[in-house]
Design a protein around this motif. Sequence first.
Motif, short mmCIF file in Angstrom:
data_model
loop_
_atom_site.label_atom_id
_atom_site.label_comp_id
_atom_site.label_asym_id
_atom_site.label_seq_id
_atom_site.Cartn_x
_atom_site.Cartn_y
_atom_site.Cartn_z
N ASP A 95 8.60 60.93 -35.07
CA ASP A 95 8.28 60.43 -36.42
C ASP A 95 8.20 61.85 -37.22
OD1 ASP A 95 5.80 61.61 -35.52
OD2 ASP A 95 4.82 59.66 -35.93
N LYS A 96 8.53 62.99 -36.59
CA LYS A 96 8.61 64.21 -37.37
C LYS A 96 9.59 64.69 -38.02
CE LYS A 96 4.43 66.08 -35.05
NZ LYS A 96 3.57 64.67 -35.43
N ALA A 97 10.79 63.63 -37.82
CA ALA A 97 12.05 64.00 -38.08
C ALA A 97 12.49 62.60 -38.90
CB ALA A 97 13.16 64.21 -37.32
N PRO A 98 13.44 62.37 -39.83
CA PRO A 98 13.75 61.27 -40.40
C PRO A 98 14.01 60.27 -39.46
CG PRO A 98 14.76 63.34 -41.61
CD PRO A 98 14.07 63.60 -40.20
N ALA A 99 13.68 58.80 -39.78
CA ALA A 99 14.25 57.86 -38.85
C ALA A 99 15.57 57.78 -39.01
CB ALA A 99 13.46 56.68 -39.18
N PRO A 100 16.28 57.17 -38.12
CA PRO A 100 17.70 56.98 -38.47
C PRO A 100 17.93 55.90 -39.17
CG PRO A 100 17.14 56.97 -35.53
CD PRO A 100 15.89 56.99 -36.65
N ILE A 101 19.03 56.11 -40.02
CA ILE A 101 19.58 55.13 -41.24
C ILE A 101 20.62 54.27 -40.81
CG2 ILE A 101 18.34 56.66 -42.96
CD1 ILE A 101 21.26 57.62 -43.61
N GLY A 102 20.79 54.07 -39.60
CA GLY A 102 21.92 53.24 -39.05
C GLY A 102 21.71 53.10 -37.47
N PRO A 103 22.66 52.62 -36.88
CA PRO A 103 22.92 52.14 -35.52
C PRO A 103 23.12 53.77 -34.36
CG PRO A 103 24.85 51.65 -36.30
CD PRO A 103 24.32 52.00 -37.53
N TYR A 104 21.96 54.51 -34.57
CA TYR A 104 21.98 55.67 -33.76
C TYR A 104 20.53 56.09 -33.47
CZ TYR A 104 21.18 58.12 -38.04
OH TYR A 104 20.67 58.53 -39.21
N ASN A 105 20.52 57.32 -32.58
CA ASN A 105 19.13 57.64 -32.26
C ASN A 105 19.09 59.17 -32.76
OD1 ASN A 105 17.58 55.80 -30.98
ND2 ASN A 105 19.36 55.61 -29.77
N GLN A 106 18.03 59.76 -32.98
CA GLN A 106 18.16 61.04 -33.29
C GLN A 106 18.54 62.07 -32.45
OE1 GLN A 106 13.77 60.97 -33.72
NE2 GLN A 106 13.63 60.94 -35.78
N ALA A 107 18.61 61.86 -30.95
CA ALA A 107 19.00 62.70 -29.95
C ALA A 107 19.20 61.74 -28.72
CB ALA A 107 18.44 64.00 -29.73
N ILE A 108 20.01 62.13 -27.71
CA ILE A 108 20.09 61.60 -26.36
C ILE A 108 20.13 62.86 -25.45
CG2 ILE A 108 21.48 60.40 -24.85
CD1 ILE A 108 20.55 58.65 -27.15
N LEU A 109 19.16 62.91 -24.56
CA LEU A 109 19.26 63.51 -23.44
C LEU A 109 19.63 63.03 -22.13
CD1 LEU A 109 17.96 66.60 -22.43
CD2 LEU A 109 15.79 65.08 -21.82
N VAL A 110 20.75 64.01 -21.57
CA VAL A 110 21.46 63.38 -20.49
C VAL A 110 21.28 64.75 -19.43
CG1 VAL A 110 23.68 63.05 -19.50
CG2 VAL A 110 23.13 62.07 -21.61
N GLY A 111 20.59 64.59 -18.33
CA GLY A 111 20.19 65.71 -17.81
C GLY A 111 19.46 66.78 -18.39
N ASN A 112 20.09 67.97 -18.31
CA ASN A 112 19.32 69.03 -19.04
C ASN A 112 20.15 69.21 -20.45
OD1 ASN A 112 17.60 69.52 -17.04
ND2 ASN A 112 18.98 70.92 -15.95
N THR A 113 21.05 68.12 -21.08
CA THR A 113 21.54 68.67 -21.94
C THR A 113 21.35 67.61 -23.01
OG1 THR A 113 23.44 69.37 -20.89
CG2 THR A 113 24.02 68.78 -23.09
N LEU A 114 20.97 68.14 -24.39
CA LEU A 114 20.64 67.50 -25.43
C LEU A 114 21.56 67.30 -26.36
CD1 LEU A 114 18.03 65.81 -26.73
CD2 LEU A 114 17.83 68.24 -27.96
N TYR A 115 21.90 66.00 -26.99
CA TYR A 115 22.90 65.86 -27.83
C TYR A 115 22.10 65.26 -29.19
CZ TYR A 115 26.34 66.31 -23.95
OH TYR A 115 26.83 66.50 -22.86
N THR A 116 22.30 66.01 -30.21
CA THR A 116 21.52 65.62 -31.62
C THR A 116 22.60 64.77 -32.44
OG1 THR A 116 21.73 67.61 -32.96
CG2 THR A 116 19.88 67.71 -31.25
N SER A 117 21.92 63.89 -33.10
CA SER A 117 22.76 63.27 -34.11
C SER A 117 22.39 64.38 -35.62
CB SER A 117 21.82 61.98 -34.71
OG SER A 117 22.10 61.09 -33.49
N GLY A 118 23.66 64.20 -36.26
CA GLY A 118 23.36 64.93 -37.47
C GLY A 118 22.29 64.78 -38.26
N GLN A 119 21.65 65.93 -38.79
CA GLN A 119 20.60 65.82 -39.66
C GLN A 119 20.83 66.07 -40.93
OE1 GLN A 119 17.13 64.92 -39.10
NE2 GLN A 119 17.89 64.24 -37.15
N ILE A 120 20.17 65.28 -41.82
CA ILE A 120 20.39 65.69 -43.56
C ILE A 120 18.97 65.84 -43.95
CG2 ILE A 120 22.40 64.38 -43.61
CD1 ILE A 120 20.93 62.02 -44.67
#
Length: 126
Positions: free
Chosen positions: A8-33
């Motif tokens: 909740d310290k970053a904006p909530a998603p405004i569509g059907p996505y998540n702020q980030a996905i962690l797979v193993g040791n790799t984090l993929y972030t969604s774009g932030q505006i």
Amino acid sequence: MKKIIITDKAPAPIGPYNQAILVGNTLYTSGQIALDPISMELVLDDIETETNQVMQNMKAVLAAADMTFDNIVKSTIFIMDMNDFAKINSVYATYFHEKTAPARETVQVAGLPKGVNVEISMIAVK
């Protein structure tokens, strides 16, 4: 297996996505505006302030995954106007050590969500 990262310290998603996905040791972030995470209002005072809000949002997403900007290996910057590149870059640079900064591309685009001027996504590794 993937783990959803949300804070909740970053904006909530405004569509059907998540702020980030962690797979193993790799984090993929969604774009932030430049959305203020509390008011969900855009912070568009000037390009430097806007970029700083984007980076603060990204910092919060990274923290939710127990990471920092030191973990970033790749970033993508989408901008509306390449004339803003130097100002965006000067703010972006304050979040990284020049010698260990991540790989990056910067792309001028025809449009961004909510009419913002800059959006940034990142990949991080623990």
